[in-house]
Structure formats: C-alpha cells, structure tokens
Design a protein around this motif. Structure first.
Motif, PDB file in Angstrom:
ATOM      1  N   ASP A 361       0.818  -1.215   0.000  1.00  0.00           N
ATOM      2  CA  ASP A 361       0.000   0.000   0.000  1.00  0.00           C
ATOM      3  C   ASP A 361       0.855   1.270   0.000  1.00  0.00           C
ATOM      4  O   ASP A 361       0.314   2.379  -0.033  1.00  0.00           O
ATOM      5  CB  ASP A 361      -0.918   0.025   1.225  1.00  0.00           C
ATOM      6  CG  ASP A 361      -1.906  -1.133   1.229  1.00  0.00           C
ATOM      7  OD1 ASP A 361      -2.369  -1.510   0.130  1.00  0.00           O
ATOM      8  OD2 ASP A 361      -2.197  -1.677   2.319  1.00  0.00           O
ATOM      9  N   PHE A 362       2.174   1.103   0.025  1.00  0.00           N
ATOM     10  CA  PHE A 362       3.081   2.251   0.092  1.00  0.00           C
ATOM     11  C   PHE A 362       4.200   2.097  -0.954  1.00  0.00           C
ATOM     12  O   PHE A 362       5.386   2.011  -0.609  1.00  0.00           O
ATOM     13  CB  PHE A 362       3.664   2.370   1.502  1.00  0.00           C
ATOM     14  CG  PHE A 362       2.611   2.414   2.583  1.00  0.00           C
ATOM     15  CD1 PHE A 362       2.041   3.622   2.958  1.00  0.00           C
ATOM     16  CD2 PHE A 362       2.175   1.243   3.195  1.00  0.00           C
ATOM     17  CE1 PHE A 362       1.056   3.664   3.935  1.00  0.00           C
ATOM     18  CE2 PHE A 362       1.197   1.268   4.163  1.00  0.00           C
ATOM     19  CZ  PHE A 362       0.633   2.489   4.541  1.00  0.00           C
ATOM     20  N   PRO A 363       3.822   2.041  -2.231  1.00  0.00           N
ATOM     21  CA  PRO A 363       4.807   1.743  -3.287  1.00  0.00           C
ATOM     22  C   PRO A 363       5.900   2.796  -3.418  1.00  0.00           C
ATOM     23  O   PRO A 363       7.044   2.459  -3.756  1.00  0.00           O
ATOM     24  CB  PRO A 363       3.950   1.675  -4.554  1.00  0.00           C
ATOM     25  CG  PRO A 363       2.727   2.489  -4.229  1.00  0.00           C
ATOM     26  CD  PRO A 363       2.472   2.249  -2.776  1.00  0.00           C
ATOM     27  N   ASN A 364       5.577   4.045  -3.171  1.00  0.00           N
ATOM     28  CA  ASN A 364       6.594   5.096  -3.309  1.00  0.00           C
ATOM     29  C   ASN A 364       7.643   4.999  -2.200  1.00  0.00           C
ATOM     30  O   ASN A 364       8.843   5.199  -2.452  1.00  0.00           O
ATOM     31  CB  ASN A 364       5.940   6.474  -3.302  1.00  0.00           C
ATOM     32  CG  ASN A 364       4.962   6.654  -4.441  1.00  0.00           C
ATOM     33  OD1 ASN A 364       5.128   6.078  -5.517  1.00  0.00           O
ATOM     34  ND2 ASN A 364       3.929   7.442  -4.224  1.00  0.00           N
ATOM     35  N   ALA A 365       7.193   4.706  -0.981  1.00  0.00           N
ATOM     36  CA  ALA A 365       8.129   4.520   0.128  1.00  0.00           C
ATOM     37  C   ALA A 365       9.047   3.337  -0.155  1.00  0.00           C
ATOM     38  O   ALA A 365      10.269   3.407   0.071  1.00  0.00           O
ATOM     39  CB  ALA A 365       7.379   4.314   1.440  1.00  0.00           C
ATOM     40  N   TYR A 366       8.473   2.253  -0.672  1.00  0.00           N
ATOM     41  CA  TYR A 366       9.299   1.085  -0.988  1.00  0.00           C
ATOM     42  C   TYR A 366      10.308   1.410  -2.078  1.00  0.00           C
ATOM     43  O   TYR A 366      11.473   0.986  -2.011  1.00  0.00           O
ATOM     44  CB  TYR A 366       8.436  -0.103  -1.418  1.00  0.00           C
ATOM     45  CG  TYR A 366       9.287  -1.320  -1.717  1.00  0.00           C
ATOM     46  CD1 TYR A 366       9.793  -2.091  -0.681  1.00  0.00           C
ATOM     47  CD2 TYR A 366       9.625  -1.660  -3.022  1.00  0.00           C
ATOM     48  CE1 TYR A 366      10.608  -3.186  -0.928  1.00  0.00           C
ATOM     49  CE2 TYR A 366      10.449  -2.734  -3.290  1.00  0.00           C
ATOM     50  CZ  TYR A 366      10.939  -3.499  -2.233  1.00  0.00           C
ATOM     51  OH  TYR A 366      11.768  -4.572  -2.493  1.00  0.00           O
ATOM     52  N   ASN A 367       9.892   2.170  -3.064  1.00  0.00           N
ATOM     53  CA  ASN A 367      10.794   2.518  -4.162  1.00  0.00           C
ATOM     54  C   ASN A 367      11.966   3.364  -3.674  1.00  0.00           C
ATOM     55  O   ASN A 367      13.086   3.237  -4.182  1.00  0.00           O
ATOM     56  CB  ASN A 367      10.041   3.258  -5.267  1.00  0.00           C
ATOM     57  CG  ASN A 367      10.821   3.285  -6.565  1.00  0.00           C
ATOM     58  OD1 ASN A 367      11.342   2.263  -7.005  1.00  0.00           O
ATOM     59  ND2 ASN A 367      10.900   4.450  -7.180  1.00  0.00           N
ATOM     60  N   GLN A 368      11.713   4.229  -2.680  1.00  0.00           N
ATOM     61  CA  GLN A 368      12.815   5.008  -2.095  1.00  0.00           C
ATOM     62  C   GLN A 368      13.788   4.099  -1.358  1.00  0.00           C
ATOM     63  O   GLN A 368      15.003   4.265  -1.443  1.00  0.00           O
ATOM     64  CB  GLN A 368      12.268   6.055  -1.117  1.00  0.00           C
ATOM     65  CG  GLN A 368      11.453   7.165  -1.749  1.00  0.00           C
ATOM     66  CD  GLN A 368      12.264   8.048  -2.691  1.00  0.00           C
ATOM     67  OE1 GLN A 368      12.084   8.026  -3.909  1.00  0.00           O
ATOM     68  NE2 GLN A 368      13.177   8.814  -2.125  1.00  0.00           N
ATOM     69  N   TYR A 369      13.229   3.158  -0.637  1.00  0.00           N
ATOM     70  CA  TYR A 369      14.039   2.252   0.191  1.00  0.00           C
ATOM     71  C   TYR A 369      14.874   1.275  -0.629  1.00  0.00           C
ATOM     72  O   TYR A 369      16.031   0.985  -0.299  1.00  0.00           O
ATOM     73  CB  TYR A 369      13.112   1.478   1.134  1.00  0.00           C
ATOM     74  CG  TYR A 369      13.638   0.130   1.545  1.00  0.00           C
ATOM     75  CD1 TYR A 369      14.633   0.008   2.525  1.00  0.00           C
ATOM     76  CD2 TYR A 369      13.145  -1.041   0.945  1.00  0.00           C
ATOM     77  CE1 TYR A 369      15.124  -1.240   2.900  1.00  0.00           C
ATOM     78  CE2 TYR A 369      13.635  -2.284   1.320  1.00  0.00           C
ATOM     79  CZ  TYR A 369      14.624  -2.381   2.287  1.00  0.00           C
ATOM     80  OH  TYR A 369      15.114  -3.608   2.647  1.00  0.00           O
ATOM     81  N   ARG A 370      14.298   0.758  -1.707  1.00  0.00           N
ATOM     82  CA  ARG A 370      14.882  -0.396  -2.407  1.00  0.00           C
ATOM     83  C   ARG A 370      16.293  -0.150  -2.921  1.00  0.00           C
ATOM     84  O   ARG A 370      17.090  -1.097  -3.051  1.00  0.00           O
ATOM     85  CB  ARG A 370      13.977  -0.825  -3.566  1.00  0.00           C
ATOM     86  CG  ARG A 370      13.856   0.200  -4.681  1.00  0.00           C
ATOM     87  CD  ARG A 370      12.685  -0.120  -5.603  1.00  0.00           C
ATOM     88  NE  ARG A 370      12.918  -1.315  -6.378  1.00  0.00           N
ATOM     89  CZ  ARG A 370      13.424  -1.312  -7.613  1.00  0.00           C
ATOM     90  NH1 ARG A 370      13.752  -0.154  -8.196  1.00  0.00           N
ATOM     91  NH2 ARG A 370      13.598  -2.427  -8.271  1.00  0.00           N
ATOM     92  N   ASN A 371      16.648   1.116  -3.173  1.00  0.00           N
ATOM     93  CA  ASN A 371      17.998   1.381  -3.702  1.00  0.00           C
ATOM     94  C   ASN A 371      18.689   2.528  -2.966  1.00  0.00           C
ATOM     95  O   ASN A 371      19.600   3.147  -3.508  1.00  0.00           O
ATOM     96  CB  ASN A 371      17.957   1.654  -5.209  1.00  0.00           C
ATOM     97  CG  ASN A 371      16.931   2.703  -5.589  1.00  0.00           C
ATOM     98  OD1 ASN A 371      16.610   3.576  -4.787  1.00  0.00           O
ATOM     99  ND2 ASN A 371      16.421   2.631  -6.822  1.00  0.00           N
ATOM    100  N   GLU A 372      18.273   2.772  -1.706  1.00  0.00           N
ATOM    101  CA  GLU A 372      18.883   3.842  -0.918  1.00  0.00           C
ATOM    102  C   GLU A 372      20.065   3.306  -0.119  1.00  0.00           C
ATOM    103  O   GLU A 372      20.000   2.226   0.478  1.00  0.00           O
ATOM    104  CB  GLU A 372      17.852   4.437   0.046  1.00  0.00           C
ATOM    105  CG  GLU A 372      18.307   5.736   0.725  1.00  0.00           C
ATOM    106  CD  GLU A 372      19.200   5.522   1.943  1.00  0.00           C
ATOM    107  OE1 GLU A 372      20.079   6.380   2.180  1.00  0.00           O
ATOM    108  OE2 GLU A 372      19.032   4.504   2.641  1.00  0.00           O
TER     109      GLU A 372
END
Length: 402
Positions: A361-372
C-alpha cells in the motif's frame, strides 16, 4: 586498510571538562545545567520555552500526552521513517495512520495527508529526514483544508482548532527553511541528541513549541515537567530550598527527565555546533561534486531557501534493486567503509505488519528504500577520508554490474 566509521560522536576536552564540572558540583541529575541547556535550546530555536528529556521519543510521547491524544484518536505519520515516530503514537494508545511518500521523495505525499484526515485525527507528524526540513507550508495547507473535520476533545486542542503539527525533527537541530529555524516552524518540534546525532548528550532530546494566542507557555512547560518526573509537584532542585522538602504527586505519570551530566555535554557541544555544522556542509559539498555524472539521486541539503543540518547523506542508486544496494554495502564494508540504510519503511517491520500495515500500500516509500544507501557523514572525516569514501563508492557502483 583504512576504517571509516558510520557516525561516531565528536567528543573533545570541552565535553570532558563540562562533565567533570558537573560531577564536582555534586548535582548530577536534573538541575541547573539542564535548565541552562533548555534556555540555550530556546535561544537557538527562537522559542519562549523548551523542555529537555531523555530522548526524542519521550519528547514526542509527552507532547502527545500534553495535547490530550489517546485511545480512539488517530495520528498521521510517514511510512518512511524510524519506528520512534509511530511508536510514540502507540505509547499513548492512539492509532498511527501511515501515509506514502511523494514519488521520488522522502517526504509525505501532502495531498494524501489531507485525504487521511478524519474526525478522529488529532495530530500529523512529519519527519525532517536527514536534517532537511520538509515542506511545512504544504503540511499546514493540508490540515487547514480539513479544518471542518477537527473535533477537539480538550481545551488545548480547542486553542488550535485544527489538526496539530508535531515535527519529528530528530535529525534537524540547526536546520533552517525560509529564514526560520527548525523548532519554530511546526506547532511542536522534537529533537534528538542521541549519540549518533550532530549534537549529542549521549542520550537525550528536546521539545520546543510555538507561542500562540490562548496557549500558556508556562503551563505547557509545567505540565511537561510533571509528565516527565512521576507527576511530582517539585523537582529535586526545588526541594533543596530551605524547608521545601514537601511535595505532592498529582498523577501517576512517567520518568524520562534529562540529567545535568547529559545537559553538560550538550552545553559544551552547543558552543562547538556552528563549526560542526560548517564541517558537515563542506563534506556534503565534496560528496556532491564527486557524484556529478553518476546515475544517482542525492538528498538536497542546501539551497537558496533552506539549509540542512547535514545529518545524513542519502544516495539512491537509480534503477537498482535491494540486492544490488546490499551488495554495494558489503563491498564498501570490505574496504573498511561502514554504510547504512535510512530507512526500511515501517510497513515492512513485524510490529506494524501485525497492526495490519502492508508495504504494497506504500509503493513510493518502498521505491525510495529499495535502492537507498547512506554514506558516512560526520565531523571526524578528514578530506582524505572523504576522498577515500568517494573513490571506493564510485568505483564499486561503476564496476558492479546487474
């Protein structure tokens, strides 16, 4: 091989001398140094009052308690943050309501903040990640746009007449935005002085708040004192006055006060803080220059209208995934360079999964995390250290293929 720590505390003889002074005074718990430190925090943040406690988490929790937030209430928090933001909400019995980030950003989606406000919402808690103050103009626009839904449940909530903005500024002491200091922008602001923070008291935190009509600053201060020291009507310092031993317990409250030992460290750090912030800005500038031309996104620490505290150096490896990012961290460690990730979103954590949150439900947060990946940024780094970090980091991301 060179060893680059991630975030060691910057301690000098000045801090040691101040601690020795406190020890020699015979007064080591909450006392005159804590009161002096509170006064200095207020001066730095342009506020009338500050309260120093034993952590930023305690500051957020006590602020929520002063505001009368409890069971049945909702508090809006980012999905992209450390647990303290949300756990403080759970501590008072309220429900954290998580909001996704804006695409490509670490900040909450402010339109979704407005959409998340209901008749049960009492507080929104933005996070100044990495020392960069988020867009409070948009936060206040969001809460004002839903003002008609606000249902105050006590007198202090009536003073605001809208959802209250409590900033988790654990990273951002000393930051500015639009000419205003962090600490005087949100309604309430919580700072951390934990060992890894720019300014440290080993453990500790401070709460500031903006003066406003109808809000009695002294009454808020006294209530925070009661909440943080068992509901005791006099602190230990007040009880030392002649014949002033007697006290009352007005309610069975909590224990999270700051000690004079901690405050002494903080006072010594405050005197050095301008030079510490300047050095962090130099390092950020060197990192930024070295990463020009690489396929990365870096946190915008400094601009014409804002100045960060330079707490964390966040880099996104654009187009890459979790496994690639983790491989980079391992390869950096193999070269003696400690890195980190800020943050694994809360819906990925067991505690919040159990509450029904799902990272889907939080795809943008995951996208930030995945390659930070967060690179070392602290004032023990020499220019040679900075070059060593950048030489290895750029070499690894250039050579690692996936």
């Amino acid at each position: 091989m060179r060893k680059i720590s991630f975030s060691p505390p910057d301690m000098t003889g000045a801090e040691a001398a101040m601690v020795a002074e406190v020890l020699d005074s015979g007064w080591i718990t909450t006392g005159p140094k804590t009161k002096e430190f509170e006064h200095m925090i207020s001066m730095c943040c342009n506020t009338q009052k500050s309260v120093c406690l034993n952590s930023a988490t305690a500051c957020m929790e006590m602020a929520l308690r002063v505001l009368g937030v409890g069971p049945g209430d909702e508090v809006i928090v980012p999905a992209y943050t450390y647990t303290a933001t949300a756990s403080s909400v759970c501590h008072v019995g309220a429900m954290p309501v998580m909001v996704d980030t804006t695409p490509g950003s670490y900040e909450m989606d402010y339109d979704k903040v407005a959409e998340a406000i209901t008749e049960r919402t009492k507080v929104v808690m933005p996070v100044d990640l990495g020392g960069v103050i988020c867009d409070y103009d948009k936060v206040f626009q969001a809460v004002e746009s839903r003002k008609s839904l606000f249902r105050p449940s006590n007198e202090i909530q009536k003073v605001f007449g809208r959802v209250i903005v409590l900033a988790d500024a654990a990273h951002a002491f000393g930051a500015k935005r639009h000419g205003r200091m962090c600490g005087e922008i949100a309604d309430f602001t919580s700072f951390s002085f934990h060992a890894v923070k720019n300014l440290t008291t080993a453990e500790g935190g401070a709460l500031t708040w903006r003066s406003r009509e109808g809000l009695d600053d002294e009454a808020v201060y006294k209530q925070l004192q009661l909440l943080s020291l068992h509901g005791q009507s006099k602190d230990a310092l007040a009880k030392t006055q002649l014949g002033a031993w007697e006290y009352d317990i007005v309610a069975p409250y909590y224990k999270c006060n700051m000690t004079d030992i901690m405050a002494g460290i903080g006072l010594a750090q405050l005197k050095r803080y301008p030079e510490l912030l300047y050095r962090r800005r130099q390092i950020v500038g060197q990192y930024n220059e070295a990463l020009k031309g690489y396929n990365v996104q870096i946190l915008d620490h400094y601009g014409t209208d804002h100045s960060s505290s330079g707490h964390l150096y966040l880099v996104r490896l654009l187009g890459k995934d979790v496994d690639y990012r983790n491989d980079v961290i391992v390869k950096m460690a193999e070269r003696g360079i400690a890195c980190n990730v800020h943050y694994k979103p809360l819906p990925m954590m067991t505690a919040y999964k159990a509450m029904g949150f799902d990272i889907k439900d939080f795809p943008n947060a995951y996208n930030q995390y995945r390659n930070e990946i967060t690179l070392p940024l602290h004032t023990h780094l020499s220019d040679d250290d900075v070059q060593y970090v950048m030489k290895n980091f750029t070499q690894i991301i250039s050579d690692l293929k996936r």
